[in-house]
Design a protein around this motif. Structure first.
Motif, short mmCIF file in Angstrom:
data_model
loop_
_atom_site.label_atom_id
_atom_site.label_comp_id
_atom_site.label_asym_id
_atom_site.label_seq_id
_atom_site.Cartn_x
_atom_site.Cartn_y
_atom_site.Cartn_z
N UNK A 1 0.85 -1.17 0.00
CA UNK A 1 0.00 0.00 0.00
C UNK A 1 0.90 1.24 0.00
N UNK A 2 0.61 2.17 -0.90
CA UNK A 2 1.38 3.41 -1.07
C UNK A 2 0.92 4.43 -0.04
N UNK A 3 1.87 4.90 0.83
CA UNK A 3 1.48 5.86 1.87
C UNK A 3 2.09 7.24 1.66
N UNK A 4 3.18 7.33 0.88
CA UNK A 4 3.74 8.65 0.63
C UNK A 4 4.36 8.71 -0.76
N UNK A 5 4.30 9.89 -1.34
CA UNK A 5 4.89 10.15 -2.65
C UNK A 5 5.76 11.39 -2.53
N UNK A 6 7.04 11.26 -2.91
CA UNK A 6 7.95 12.40 -2.93
C UNK A 6 8.54 12.50 -4.33
N UNK A 7 8.01 13.41 -5.11
CA UNK A 7 8.49 13.65 -6.48
C UNK A 7 9.08 15.05 -6.59
N UNK A 8 9.69 15.52 -5.51
CA UNK A 8 10.24 16.87 -5.51
C UNK A 8 11.52 16.95 -6.33
N UNK A 9 11.85 18.16 -6.77
CA UNK A 9 13.08 18.45 -7.52
C UNK A 9 13.23 17.61 -8.79
N UNK A 10 12.19 17.49 -9.56
CA UNK A 10 12.26 16.70 -10.79
C UNK A 10 11.98 17.49 -12.06
N UNK A 11 11.70 18.77 -11.94
CA UNK A 11 11.39 19.62 -13.08
C UNK A 11 10.17 19.12 -13.88
N UNK A 12 9.23 18.48 -13.18
CA UNK A 12 8.00 18.06 -13.84
C UNK A 12 7.22 19.28 -14.29
N UNK A 13 6.53 19.16 -15.42
CA UNK A 13 5.72 20.25 -15.95
C UNK A 13 4.29 19.78 -16.13
N UNK A 14 3.38 20.73 -16.28
CA UNK A 14 1.98 20.40 -16.50
C UNK A 14 1.18 20.56 -15.22
N UNK A 15 -0.03 20.05 -15.26
CA UNK A 15 -0.95 20.20 -14.13
C UNK A 15 -0.92 18.95 -13.25
N UNK A 16 -1.30 19.15 -12.00
CA UNK A 16 -1.44 18.01 -11.08
C UNK A 16 -2.72 17.28 -11.51
N UNK A 17 -2.64 15.99 -11.80
CA UNK A 17 -3.84 15.28 -12.30
C UNK A 17 -4.91 15.10 -11.22
N UNK A 18 -6.16 15.19 -11.63
CA UNK A 18 -7.30 15.00 -10.73
C UNK A 18 -7.28 13.61 -10.09
#
Length: 195
Positions: A1-18
Motif C-alpha cells: 500500500x502506497x502511503x507517501x509520494x515524494x516527487x520533488x526536484x524533478x522539473x515536472x511540468x503540467x498540471x497536477x492530475x485529478x
C-alpha cells in the motif's frame, strides 16, 4: 500500500492530475520544486489520511480549494512560492498553519497572513487607478515621503534665513558675479601703479 509520494526536484511540468484524489491511503505528498502549473485539484481534499502536503516552489495559480479544509489529519502544509490568489481557507487544520505556509503568493490574503480579508481583489485596485504598473505605493509611504521632504525644506529654510544670506546659497541662485575686478595688493585695481 502506497502511503507517501515524494516527487520533488524533478522539473515536472503540467498540471497536477485529478486522479491523485483517488489515492485514499496517501499520508504524505511532496511535489515541491517542479514546474507544475494550473490549479490545485479539489480532489486533493479527498485524501483524508493526508498528514503532510508540500506543493511549494511551483507555478500553481488560482484559489486554494475549500475542500482542503476537510483534511483533518494534515499537520504540515507548504504552498509557498507559487502564484496562488484569493482568501486562505479557514477552519479545522487550516487555523493551525502559519504565515510561512503561504509565503511568496503575492495575491493571497486573510488569516494567518498579514494581509487582512478583503472583498476586493488587490489586482482590481491596480486596474481601477488606471495604471498598468505592478508597482503600487500605499498612501502611508507617499505621506512619509512628503513629510520627510517638508521637514528637510523647513530645516534648510530656517538655517538660510537665520544665518543671513550665505555665500553658497547666493552663488547657487544668482550665479558667480562677472565683471568684478579684484583689487591688487597695492590697493589699485588694475595692472600696476599710476605715476
Amino acid at each position: 500500500m502506497l502511503t507517501s509520494i515524494d516527487l520533488s526536484n524533478n522539473q515536472f511540468q503540467g498540471e497536477i492530475p485529478e486522479v491523485i484524489g483517488r489515492l485514499n491511503s496517501l499520508e504524505g505528498l511532496n511535489l515541491s520544486y517542479n514546474n507544475l502549473s494550473g490549479h490545485i485539484p479539489p480532489s486533493v481534499g479527498n485524501l483524508t489520511s493526508l498528514e503532510w502536503l508540500d506543493l511549494s516552489s511551483n507555478k500553481l495559480v488560482g484559489k486554494i480549494p475549500e475542500k482542503l479544509v476537510d483534511l483533518t489529519f494534515l499537520s504540515v502544509l507548504n504552498l509557498s512560492e507559487n502564484q496562488l490568489e484569493g482568501q486562505v481557507p479557514q477552519g479545522k487544520q487550516f487555523n493551525t498553519f502559519e504565515n510561512n505556509s503561504y509565503e511568496g503568493n503575492e495575491w493571497l490574503y486573510g488569516l494567518p497572513l498579514s494581509k487582512v480579508c478583503s472583498n476586493h481583489d488587490p489586482r482590481q485596485l491596480l486596474k481601477e487607478d488606471g495604471s498598468n504598473s505592478s508597482i503600487s505605493f500605499g498612501w502611508k509611504v507617499v505621506l512619509m515621503g512628503y513629510g520627510c521632504g517638508l521637514m528637510f525644506g523647513m530645516v534648510v529654510g530656517y538655517v538660510v534665513f537665520q544665518t543671513g544670506k550665505p555665500k553658497w546659497f547666493v552663488t547657487l541662485v544668482e550665479g558667480p558675479k562677472h565683471g568684478r575686478r579684484k583689487k591688487s595688493k597695492n590697493g589699485f585695481g588694475g595692472k600696476g601703479r599710476r605715476i
